[in-house]
Enzyme design. Structure first.
Site, short mmCIF file in Angstrom:
data_model
loop_
_atom_site.label_atom_id
_atom_site.label_comp_id
_atom_site.label_asym_id
_atom_site.label_seq_id
_atom_site.Cartn_x
_atom_site.Cartn_y
_atom_site.Cartn_z
N CYS B 10 21.00 25.06 45.36
CA CYS B 10 21.72 24.80 44.51
C CYS B 10 22.64 23.69 45.29
O CYS B 10 22.66 23.62 46.30
CB CYS B 10 22.92 25.55 43.67
SG CYS B 10 23.64 26.60 45.18
N CYS B 13 24.63 24.93 48.09
CA CYS B 13 23.93 25.25 49.23
C CYS B 13 23.61 24.26 50.20
O CYS B 13 23.43 24.17 51.32
CB CYS B 13 22.40 26.07 48.68
SG CYS B 13 22.78 27.37 47.61
#
Lengths: 349, 75
Positions: B10, B13
């Site tokens: 995501c 991240c």
């Protein structure tokens, strides 16, 4: 020596608390000026009549945009402080070994305050399963986390008043509790992907660290920056669309399609809502405008809940750990809960 | 030194990985930065919220992307 340290600590906390009180006072002072300002701006400065399409659309936009952003600022900050006390790991420990019923209630409530982003849904699911949290209790958590969300709450309160906000909060929690409980009764454990059950999770990686008040304060400010930075465009876009509907769509126009007289409008709005992917920030200003034009509250709330609680991308993420039947059960149970809420609101209000 | 950045991919991240790499470069140290996306492996660290960062197997942060400054403090 130790006395000195305590004293120093409390002065630091005292300064922060005083700072917060002062900031809230300033906030309130500005907030109270928003309505008169928007009226002065639209009717005096721009010389629009309050009855004209453009005048009412402009006033709506100029009043609602700063109001919603200011409400978001204050609520996200205090939710941030609250969240600095809860972590996913702590939640997992609290729910581990809980019996159902009480576990469902606790999980639904923790879902509201535990900080985690949607891409954490899978690790979180694994964490709950490996800690022995029952499947139904896990679902209560996974349903309430996106459904009862502080941004949606702020928008509903700011645009539609506290009664609607409170109803949304209460019914959201109820759906999470009941849907999780029902799923627990359905014995769906074998529909969790096999590898999840075989995982032996390592001991929880990070020891719980005690945060100081200064750190909690910084954490809350960080979440304000992050959340407002992410949603402000949707809020403004949503309010602009809402303002357009507010100013130009005739009163009562939507009563026919989204009103409470037609039984099919609730299920239809749920079916339309599921594949739509937007967040609360974009959808609620539109909801407000729809309501103003004669749409029924239950229908509109059902639409909103299905958009934010049953989003398609989340299902794709959860597919990694859940077999299709379990996903179908999830959508089915939550969808039914939303339908009931829709009909209930239409009947009561 | 081995630094593992855990996350399925995501935005947060990616931000965590970027900040870790920037910190390693600025410190000029010899560290291997590995992206961990496998959920089994992530669970093996006892990590249940992503992004997370581990240095030589020790988890440093869970559930948030650390800033470059924070990472530099750990190195």
């Amino acid at each position: 020596m130790s006395e000195n340290i305590t004293e120093k600590k409390s002065t630091g906390t005292g300064t922060i608390v005083l700072g917060i009180i002062a900031a809230v006072a300033v906030w309130y002072g500005i907030y109270m000026q928003l309505l008169p300002f928007s009226e002065w701006f639209s009717y005096t400065l721009l010389k629009q009549s309050p009855e004209s399409h453009l005048g009412s659309a402009v006033q709506f936009f100029v009043y609602d945009t700063p109001k919603v952003l200011m409400l978001l600022l204050i609520v996200v900050f205090f939710v941030g402080i609250l969240r600095s006390f809860v972590t996913v790991d702590r939640t997992r420990k609290i729910l581990a070994g809980r019996r159902e019923s009480a576990g469902n209630v606790l999980a639904a409530l923790l879902g509201v305050v535990t900080p985690f982003c949607s891409c954490s849904a899978v690790p979180l699911f694994i964490g709950f399963m490996t800690a022995g949290v029952p499947l139904g209790v896990t679902f209560s958590f996974l349903i309430s986390a996106p459904m009862v969300n502080e941004i949606a709450l702020v928008l509903l309160y700011g645009l539609l008043g506290w009664k609607v906000a409170a109803l949304y909060f209460a019914t959201g929690i109820m759906i999470a509790i009941v849907a999780g409980w029902v799923m627990g009764r359905m014995n769906l454990e074998r529909h969790v992907e096999d590898w999840v059950m075989e995982i032996r999770a390592g001991e929880s990686g990070l020891e719980d660290q005690q945060m100081s008040w200064k750190q909690r304060f910084e954490y809350a400010l960080g979440s304000v920056k992050e959340i407002i930075g992410r949603v402000w465009k949707y809020v403004i876009l949503g309010i602009a669309v809402g303002a357009g509907i507010h100013g130009y769509v005739p009163e009562g126009y939507l009563a026919g399609i989204m009103g409470d007289s037609s039984w099919w409008s609730v299920p239809l709005s749920v079916v339309i809502g599921i594949p739509m992917y937007t967040n609360a920030a974009g959808i609620i200003p539109i909801v407000e405008a729809l309501l103003g034009k004669g749409a029924a509250l239950g229908t509109v709330l059902a639409f909103m809940m299905s958009v934010i609680a049953l989003s398609f991308p989340e299902m794709v993420i959860l597919r990694k750990v859940l077999k299709p039947k379990l996903i179908a059960a999830f959508i089915g149970v939550v969808g039914c809960g939303i339908l009931l809420v829709g009909y209930l609101f239409n009947a009561v209000i | 030194m081995k630094i593992q950045v855990m996350g399925p991919g995501c935005a947060k991240c990616a931000e965590a990985e970027k900040n870790v790499r920037a910190a390693v470069e600025e410190k000029g140290i010899d560290a291997e930065v590995i992206k961990v996306t496998d959920f089994k492996e992530i669970a093996g660290f006892g990590v249940f919220a992503t992004p997370a960062v581990a240095i030589d197997g020790k988890v440093m942060v869970v559930g948030k992307a650390p800033s470059k400054k924070e990472v530099m403090g750990w190195l």
